[in-house]
Write an enzyme that holds these catalytic residues in place. Sequence first.
Site: not given
Length: 300
Positions: A123, A125, A127, A140
Amino acid sequence: MQNNMSIIGVPMDLGQNRRGVDMGPSAIRYAGVVERLENLAYHIADLGDVPVSRPDSKDNVQEGNLRNLKQVADSNQQLAKMVTQEIHKNRFPLVLGGDHSIAIGSMAGIAKHYDNPGVIWYDAHGDLNSGDTSPSGNIHGMPLAVSLGIGHEKLTNILDYTPKVKAENIVIIGARSLDPGEKELIREQGITVYSMHEIDRLGMSQVMAKAIDYLKQRTDGVHLSLDLDGLDPDEAPGVGTPVIGGLSYRESHLAMEMLSEADILTSAEFVEVNPILDDQNKTATLAVGLIGSLFGEKLK
């Protein structure tokens, strides 16, 4: 990897505020994921989609800086139950998103079956936000934190246990957009992160070899959570939160091939395909290609 596989779609677009990602599971199916896997001798049961209820105006209240909390929690509870049922049947769960908030349910259903589960978070990010640190309130951006037991109890206590994973059993690959609170949490918890800086310096082959070796030593099952925004927007334009300077098509196929050869995965999900933002279903088609590599497709 088991040859029996269950596909579960989650048409979730409530974990963020850009419409269209709810059509991700349909786009990936349309791009031929079932046929691709059947050609690799997998026995596929497509279980359809988890229901996602729409908030009405009186429901749609941000609770503790969390957008659409009730609906996101309810759908993840249902997803977690479906995932755990399929694992009980000795079937490999492949979850198709939908936005990345669905990883809350995937992880809840999966981690129940392992003493020491691990996760590869592919990813742009981390998260790793919570209601306290999130700039947006978009869930999300929180599923990995939730899986660590950080966040609202309606999310952290899905299937009535928390945490789902230990910080030392997480490897993030491809990160290049981290909020200040996420950076602090990564430092505090000692989470392993291979950012684009490390991938550029070491090369994807070495990064994946390190990640695989690290998780093999520590875990008894590994979940792959792959957000298509991990790839560069030139390769995967149909995502809601694109970040330039991402992983290439070739690097990502190599990563999937190495995971296939290592045979450490016990579950996987592919998320954040948004056909409305896409170019002729390019991103869903790319996702299906990566799924092919992950499950043993080779040139020769």
